[in-house]
Every structure is written in structure tokens, then in C-alpha cells.
Design a protein around this motif. Structure first.
Motif, PDB file in Angstrom:
ATOM      1  N   LEU A 248      11.204 -30.997 -64.099  1.00 32.44           N
ATOM      2  CA  LEU A 248      11.230 -30.431 -65.443  1.00 32.44           C
ATOM      3  C   LEU A 248      12.143 -31.261 -66.325  1.00 32.44           C
ATOM      4  O   LEU A 248      13.150 -31.801 -65.851  1.00 32.44           O
ATOM      5  CB  LEU A 248      11.742 -28.980 -65.411  1.00 32.44           C
ATOM      6  N   PRO A 249      11.832 -31.371 -67.631  1.00 37.73           N
ATOM      7  CA  PRO A 249      12.729 -32.080 -68.538  1.00 37.73           C
ATOM      8  C   PRO A 249      14.020 -31.292 -68.749  1.00 37.73           C
ATOM      9  O   PRO A 249      14.087 -30.083 -68.456  1.00 37.73           O
ATOM     10  CB  PRO A 249      11.916 -32.173 -69.835  1.00 37.73           C
ATOM     11  N   LEU A 250      15.035 -31.953 -69.295  1.00 41.88           N
ATOM     12  CA  LEU A 250      16.334 -31.324 -69.484  1.00 41.88           C
ATOM     13  C   LEU A 250      16.245 -30.062 -70.330  1.00 41.88           C
ATOM     14  O   LEU A 250      16.851 -29.036 -70.003  1.00 41.88           O
ATOM     15  CB  LEU A 250      17.304 -32.326 -70.138  1.00 41.88           C
ATOM     16  N   TRP A 251      15.478 -30.108 -71.417  1.00 40.58           N
ATOM     17  CA  TRP A 251      15.410 -28.945 -72.305  1.00 40.58           C
ATOM     18  C   TRP A 251      14.809 -27.725 -71.599  1.00 40.58           C
ATOM     19  O   TRP A 251      15.198 -26.592 -71.860  1.00 40.58           O
ATOM     20  CB  TRP A 251      14.613 -29.268 -73.580  1.00 40.58           C
ATOM     21  N   ALA A 252      13.878 -27.964 -70.671  1.00 44.34           N
ATOM     22  CA  ALA A 252      13.267 -26.857 -69.938  1.00 44.34           C
ATOM     23  C   ALA A 252      14.272 -26.221 -68.983  1.00 44.34           C
ATOM     24  O   ALA A 252      14.349 -24.986 -68.865  1.00 44.34           O
ATOM     25  CB  ALA A 252      12.037 -27.341 -69.179  1.00 44.34           C
ATOM     26  N   TRP A 253      15.058 -27.060 -68.297  1.00 41.28           N
ATOM     27  CA  TRP A 253      16.104 -26.524 -67.428  1.00 41.28           C
ATOM     28  C   TRP A 253      17.143 -25.779 -68.258  1.00 41.28           C
ATOM     29  O   TRP A 253      17.679 -24.748 -67.824  1.00 41.28           O
ATOM     30  CB  TRP A 253      16.775 -27.652 -66.635  1.00 41.28           C
ATOM     31  N   ALA A 254      17.454 -26.305 -69.445  1.00 42.94           N
ATOM     32  CA  ALA A 254      18.437 -25.650 -70.315  1.00 42.94           C
ATOM     33  C   ALA A 254      17.968 -24.250 -70.705  1.00 42.94           C
ATOM     34  O   ALA A 254      18.744 -23.278 -70.675  1.00 42.94           O
ATOM     35  CB  ALA A 254      18.688 -26.498 -71.563  1.00 42.94           C
ATOM     36  N   ILE A 255      16.712 -24.137 -71.081  1.00 43.96           N
ATOM     37  CA  ILE A 255      16.163 -22.831 -71.435  1.00 43.96           C
ATOM     38  C   ILE A 255      16.205 -21.898 -70.225  1.00 43.96           C
ATOM     39  O   ILE A 255      16.551 -20.710 -70.339  1.00 43.96           O
ATOM     40  CB  ILE A 255      14.727 -22.979 -71.973  1.00 43.96           C
TER      41      ILE A 255
ATOM     42  N   PRO B 245      18.456 -18.152 -80.544  1.00 44.15           N
ATOM     43  CA  PRO B 245      18.530 -19.071 -81.693  1.00 44.15           C
ATOM     44  C   PRO B 245      19.011 -20.483 -81.337  1.00 44.15           C
ATOM     45  O   PRO B 245      18.469 -21.460 -81.874  1.00 44.15           O
ATOM     46  CB  PRO B 245      19.509 -18.361 -82.643  1.00 44.15           C
ATOM     47  N   PRO B 246      19.996 -20.640 -80.415  1.00 47.25           N
ATOM     48  CA  PRO B 246      20.425 -22.005 -80.078  1.00 47.25           C
ATOM     49  C   PRO B 246      19.331 -22.885 -79.485  1.00 47.25           C
ATOM     50  O   PRO B 246      19.443 -24.119 -79.520  1.00 47.25           O
ATOM     51  CB  PRO B 246      21.549 -21.776 -79.053  1.00 47.25           C
ATOM     52  N   MET B 247      18.276 -22.280 -78.933  1.00 45.29           N
ATOM     53  CA  MET B 247      17.188 -23.088 -78.377  1.00 45.29           C
ATOM     54  C   MET B 247      16.507 -23.919 -79.447  1.00 45.29           C
ATOM     55  O   MET B 247      15.888 -24.951 -79.143  1.00 45.29           O
ATOM     56  CB  MET B 247      16.175 -22.176 -77.672  1.00 45.29           C
ATOM     57  N   ILE B 248      16.644 -23.504 -80.714  1.00 42.15           N
ATOM     58  CA  ILE B 248      16.098 -24.295 -81.827  1.00 42.15           C
ATOM     59  C   ILE B 248      16.735 -25.682 -81.860  1.00 42.15           C
ATOM     60  O   ILE B 248      16.084 -26.676 -82.215  1.00 42.15           O
ATOM     61  CB  ILE B 248      16.339 -23.560 -83.164  1.00 42.15           C
ATOM     62  N   LEU B 249      18.014 -25.745 -81.470  1.00 43.52           N
ATOM     63  CA  LEU B 249      18.726 -27.023 -81.516  1.00 43.52           C
ATOM     64  C   LEU B 249      18.152 -28.033 -80.536  1.00 43.52           C
ATOM     65  O   LEU B 249      18.344 -29.241 -80.713  1.00 43.52           O
ATOM     66  CB  LEU B 249      20.220 -26.810 -81.237  1.00 43.52           C
ATOM     67  N   PHE B 250      17.477 -27.573 -79.483  1.00 42.44           N
ATOM     68  CA  PHE B 250      16.860 -28.518 -78.548  1.00 42.44           C
ATOM     69  C   PHE B 250      15.770 -29.328 -79.252  1.00 42.44           C
ATOM     70  O   PHE B 250      15.496 -30.471 -78.885  1.00 42.44           O
ATOM     71  CB  PHE B 250      16.259 -27.790 -77.346  1.00 42.44           C
ATOM     72  N   ALA B 251      15.149 -28.735 -80.266  1.00 46.09           N
ATOM     73  CA  ALA B 251      14.105 -29.437 -81.022  1.00 46.09           C
ATOM     74  C   ALA B 251      14.672 -30.183 -82.220  1.00 46.09           C
ATOM     75  O   ALA B 251      14.214 -31.268 -82.567  1.00 46.09           O
ATOM     76  CB  ALA B 251      13.037 -28.444 -81.493  1.00 46.09           C
ATOM     77  N   LEU B 252      15.716 -29.609 -82.840  1.00 51.64           N
ATOM     78  CA  LEU B 252      16.250 -30.196 -84.072  1.00 51.64           C
ATOM     79  C   LEU B 252      17.303 -31.268 -83.829  1.00 51.64           C
ATOM     80  O   LEU B 252      17.648 -31.997 -84.752  1.00 51.64           O
ATOM     81  CB  LEU B 252      16.860 -29.091 -84.945  1.00 51.64           C
ATOM     82  N   GLY B 253      17.837 -31.322 -82.616  1.00 51.96           N
ATOM     83  CA  GLY B 253      18.933 -32.260 -82.381  1.00 51.96           C
ATOM     84  C   GLY B 253      20.240 -31.628 -82.825  1.00 51.96           C
ATOM     85  O   GLY B 253      20.508 -30.468 -82.536  1.00 51.96           O
ATOM     86  N   GLN B 254      21.068 -32.366 -83.568  1.00 49.73           N
ATOM     87  CA  GLN B 254      22.362 -31.866 -84.000  1.00 49.73           C
ATOM     88  C   GLN B 254      22.444 -31.892 -85.524  1.00 49.73           C
ATOM     89  O   GLN B 254      22.774 -32.921 -86.115  1.00 49.73           O
ATOM     90  CB  GLN B 254      23.490 -32.713 -83.410  1.00 49.73           C
ATOM     91  N   PRO B 255      22.146 -30.767 -86.187  1.00 55.88           N
ATOM     92  CA  PRO B 255      22.270 -30.715 -87.651  1.00 55.88           C
ATOM     93  C   PRO B 255      23.708 -31.007 -88.070  1.00 55.88           C
ATOM     94  O   PRO B 255      24.642 -30.325 -87.643  1.00 55.88           O
ATOM     95  CB  PRO B 255      21.881 -29.276 -87.977  1.00 55.88           C
ATOM     96  N   ILE B 256      23.909 -32.011 -88.913  1.00 55.44           N
ATOM     97  CA  ILE B 256      25.250 -32.492 -89.254  1.00 55.44           C
ATOM     98  C   ILE B 256      26.129 -31.395 -89.841  1.00 55.44           C
ATOM     99  O   ILE B 256      27.278 -31.232 -89.455  1.00 55.44           O
ATOM    100  CB  ILE B 256      25.161 -33.686 -90.232  1.00 55.44           C
ATOM    101  N   GLY B 257      25.587 -30.632 -90.790  1.00 48.83           N
ATOM    102  CA  GLY B 257      26.392 -29.606 -91.432  1.00 48.83           C
ATOM    103  C   GLY B 257      26.885 -28.556 -90.464  1.00 48.83           C
ATOM    104  O   GLY B 257      28.044 -28.127 -90.517  1.00 48.83           O
ATOM    105  N   LEU B 258      26.010 -28.137 -89.548  1.00 53.90           N
ATOM    106  CA  LEU B 258      26.370 -27.114 -88.581  1.00 53.90           C
ATOM    107  C   LEU B 258      27.413 -27.636 -87.601  1.00 53.90           C
ATOM    108  O   LEU B 258      28.402 -26.958 -87.287  1.00 53.90           O
ATOM    109  CB  LEU B 258      25.121 -26.652 -87.827  1.00 53.90           C
ATOM    110  N   ILE B 259      27.217 -28.853 -87.129  1.00 53.15           N
ATOM    111  CA  ILE B 259      28.173 -29.453 -86.196  1.00 53.15           C
ATOM    112  C   ILE B 259      29.524 -29.644 -86.875  1.00 53.15           C
ATOM    113  O   ILE B 259      30.586 -29.464 -86.272  1.00 53.15           O
ATOM    114  CB  ILE B 259      27.643 -30.807 -85.657  1.00 53.15           C
ATOM    115  N   LEU B 260      29.505 -29.995 -88.154  1.00 52.52           N
ATOM    116  CA  LEU B 260      30.743 -30.181 -88.902  1.00 52.52           C
ATOM    117  C   LEU B 260      31.509 -28.860 -88.997  1.00 52.52           C
ATOM    118  O   LEU B 260      32.712 -28.805 -88.734  1.00 52.52           O
ATOM    119  CB  LEU B 260      30.432 -30.712 -90.300  1.00 52.52           C
TER     120      LEU B 260
END
Length: 435
Positions: free
Chosen positions: A135-142, A355-370
Motif C-alpha cells: 500500500l502507498p504511504l497515504w493509504a497506511w496513514a489513513i 479533516p487532516p486526511m485532506i492534507l494528504f492530497a493538498l500537501g502542505q498549505p503554507i498559511g496553515l503550516i505557518l
């Protein structure tokens, strides 16, 4: 003594074995919430930081690891003492210091949970993806997020504590066993207990002193005490034993990682990646040096450390949010809606998982990470400074107030975290400052 708001917990079978002065626990099985808070706080990031420090500076920063353990014992003991002495939750204490605490904590816990949820799931998935690449990493993460969700959603505190103890056992056996195999240089370790900062080691020194075992989960300790059934001053001595024993174990665990960095990674002459991936680099080194069994055994410990953080945060920080939101809705601390299984608790468990599973598709939104970096850098100074306010004066019975020596120790702790937090704040703001 009034208990935390709402219906007081039912006394446990052990209460009649503790005298009114907080006598010694009848059995070691009383030890529990401290182990949970310590295990939750030691994640992949702490393991990598210690590993890299060992590979770069050998045992030169061993004293900083010991200092970090002492600082966390002081902080967690303060949280536990306030909870037991007053019958109030830490959030109730913060509110008594002024509205500014709520204006900070509310946004922080929401943003932190959203970003940390994705980080924790990914961290627990890394060793599984390495061993089982079907399985890919994102699948194991979920899968890790869903497993943690089910265990916390349907489990009770006692079950959660026992599972955490098993995970701690796996962490301890694999990592400490690895340190023994690595044959530590005992004379060099003793030398490393002398405080000194090697060239280029300032940031690593601060990170080790400040990063041994948790951030927001330190403040969750009082809620776990309540769930355990320890809720009056008669449990004070038990709490202190529980806290100290847990962080001594954490210290042994982190020292073991330092040994592995100093003896295995350094001698191999390899560079460890920043972030959780650094542990996969170590897996490769161990596999080459000691074979598949040792390498895979380490991944088991890596997974246990990461998954224990998922369980701890999903349970403990959800309790903190439930108390916060219940208070905002006019419900006293201890109301069923704010306890394990209550609707506010379950809302935050959902918030951490889906909701955090959305980040697996979006990557790291700069504003949120900041925002995550800025608010996160301020939490440990926030906790240390507010404890100084809560453990002195009218907010705590005189018997349990800080002694001058405790105030000095807590003041030093607050100063260290202000410095460390300031450095993290500058790092978080670097994208805006053109850094």
C-alpha cells in the motif's frame, strides 16, 4: 475538597489504601497516567532529533537529555498538583488568569489538531510502508488514523491505558535493546553529563532540553488523572511517583536513541534525514550492520512510538478540547458532554481523524503550516508561565503552593522555553521575512 465540576468520579478500589497525607501506593499498578503522557509525547520527531544529536556530537549533549527529563517532570508535576489541589482543570485555571488565555488556546487547539492529525498518521504509516509496500504511504496513514479513531471512540480510559503500556513496552524493548547491542562507551557517557555546548550545538542543546516528551499533551495530564479516578490531594504522592517514574523511563528511552546515534550512525558515517524519514535511514543502517531481524525490530519500536502518540493525542487532547468547549458553552468541567464519550470529546476525535486526511492530497498549505508553527512555538512558554501564576497566590491552597526552590526551577524552565519558542517563532515566520 471540591472535585472537578460535575459529578465526581467514583472512588477506585485503591483509594482506601492511600492515607490522607498521600501515602505510598499499595501496588505499582497504580502507575498509569504519567506513562501515558510520557509515551504520547515521545514521537518520531524526538527520536530523530536525539539520533541526529548523537551522530553529530556523540555523548556531548547527554546532559541536555537529562535536563529535558527534569524540566518535564517539573511541568507535569505542576499540572498534576494544580488539578489535585484545587479540583479544577487546567483550562479552568487558565481562564482565571484572564481572557487572553482563551483567545490563544481556542485557535491553537483547532489549528494544531488539524495539522498534527495528518503528521501523526503519516509518522505511524512510515514503518508499515517500509515493511509492507503493498500500500502507498497515504493509504497506511489513513489506516492508522482509522485504527486510532476506533480504539479511542469505543474504548474506555482503562483500556486505552493498558494498550499504551503495551506500546511503551515495545518501544522500550526494541530501542533500549538496540542500544545494548550497540555497546555504548560508558566512560564517554559519563563525560557527556558535564554541561557544555559543542560548536554548532546550541540549537540541538535547546531541542533536546525542551523536546523530551511532549508539548500540549503535558497539559492533558490533569484530565488523565481525573479519568483514572485520582482527583483529590490524597493522591498527590501517588501522582508524583507516577510522573517521575514515567519520565525516568522516557529519559532511558531517549538516552538509548542517543547511544544509537553515537555508536551506530556516527561509526557508519551516514547522514540522517531531517523529519520522520530519518528513522527509515537508520533502518537501512541497522539492516546493513546487524541484519533484517534487528532492522525490522527497530521499525516495530518506531511504529509503537508513533502509534502511541496517535492514541494519546486522540484521547487526551480531545478531553482538553471538550473541557474548553464545554466551558465556552456554559457547562462546568466534568459535565458528561466534556468527558470521554461525550459529544464535545467525540467532535474533536472526528476533527483529528478525518479533516487532516485532506492534507494528504493538498500537501502542505503554507498559511496553515505557518499558523501551526507560530502557535506551536508559543505553547510551551505559555504552559510554563501560566503554571507560575497558577501555583502561587490565591489560586491554590497554601499547602500545595510552590516553594521558593520550585519557583526558581519553574522560572528557569519558563525562560528556556521562551528562548526555544522564540527561535521556533523566527523559523516559522521565515517565509514571510524572506528567510
Amino acid at each position: 475538597m471540591a472535585t472537578t465540576g460535575g459529578t465526581p468520579p467514583t472512588p477506585t478500589e485503591h483509594e482506601d489504601r492511600i492515607d490522607d497525607d498521600g501515602g505510598a501506593p499499595a501496588k505499582w499498578k497504580l502507575v498509569g497516567p504519567g506513562l501515558v503522557v510520557a509515551a504520547t509525547g515521545v514521537g518520531a520527531a524526538d527520536m530523530v532529533a536525539t539520533l541526529v544529536a548523537g551522530s553529530r556530537f556523540g555523548y556531548g549533549l547527554l546532559w541536555a537529555v537529562v535536563l529535558g527529563v527534569v524540566l518535564k517532570i517539573i511541568l507535569v508535576e505542576g499540572v498534576g498538583r494544580f488539578t489535585l489541589a484545587t479540583g479544577r482543570t487546567i483550562f479552568e485555571g487558565w481562564r482565571s488568569l484572564g481572557r487572553w488565555t482563551t483567545w490563544y488556546f481556542g485557535p491553537y487547539i483547532m489549528i494544531w489538531g488539524f495539522v498534527y492529525g495528518a503528521t501523526a498518521m503519516s509518522s505511524a504509516a512510515l514503518p508499515l510502508a517500509a515493511v509492507f509496500p503493498v500500500l502507498p504511504l497515504w493509504a497506511w496513514a489513513i489506516a492508522m488514523g482509522l485504527l486510532g479513531f476506533v480504539m479511542v471512540w469505543f474504548g474506555k480510559y482503562a483500556t486505552f491505558e493498558k494498550i499504551t503500556a503495551v506500546l511503551v513496552g515495545l518501544m522500550f524493548i526494541t530501542v533500549v535493546g538496540l542500544a545494548v547491542i550497540a555497546l555504548p562507551n560508558i566512560p564517554a557517557m559519563f563525560t557527556g553529563l558535564l554541561p557544555r555546548i559543542p560548536d554548532g550545538g546550541v540549537l540541538y542543546t535547546l531541542a533536546l532540553a525542551g523536546g523530551v516528551g511532549g508539548t500540549i499533551t503535558l497539559a492533558a495530564y490533569g484530565y488523565w488523572l481525573r479519568e483514572k479516578g485520582w482527583y483529590t490531594p490524597k493522591w498527590m504522592r501517588v501522582m508524583r511517583i507516577d510522573n517521575s517514574m514515567a519520565y525516568v523511563m522516557t529519559g532511558i528511552f531517549v538516552v538509548a536513541m542517543l547511544i544509537v546515534g553515537a555508536e551506530v550512525v556516527r561509526s557508519a558515517g551516514v547522514s540522517i534525514s531531517a523529519g520522520d524519514e530519518g528513522l527509515l535511514d537508520l533502518y537501512g543502517v541497522l539492516k546493513d550492520e546487524y541484519g533484517d531481524v534487528v532492522g525490522t525490530g527497530f521499525l516495530v519500536g518506531f511504529w509503537a512510538a508513533s502509534f502511541s502518540s496517535i492514541l494519546g493525542v486522540w484521547n487526551g487532547v480531545s478531553l482538553m478540547f471538550a473541557d474548553f468547549w464545554g466551558n465556552m458553552r456554559g457547562k462546568e468541567s466534568g459535565h458528561p458532554d466534556t468527558r470521554v464519550g461525550g459529544k464535545y470529546f467525540r467532535f474533536y476525535v472526528l476533527w483529528l481523524t478525518f479533516p487532516p486526511m485532506i492534507l494528504f492530497a493538498l500537501g502542505q498549505p503554507i498559511g496553515l503550516i505557518l499558523a501551526y508553527g507560530v502557535l506551536g512555538s508559543l505553547f510551551m512558554p505559555f504552559l510554563a508561565v501560566t503554571l507560575l501564576g497558577l501555583l502561587n497566590g490565591k489560586r491554590i491552597p497554601a499547602r500545595w503552593a510552590n516553594k521558593p526552590s520550585t519557583n526558581i526551577a519553574l522560572g528557569i524552565t519558563a525562560l528556556l522555553f521562551l528562548v526555544l519558542g522564540g527561535q521556533q517563532l523566527v523559523k516559522a515566520l521565515a517565509p514571510l521575512l524572506g528567510g
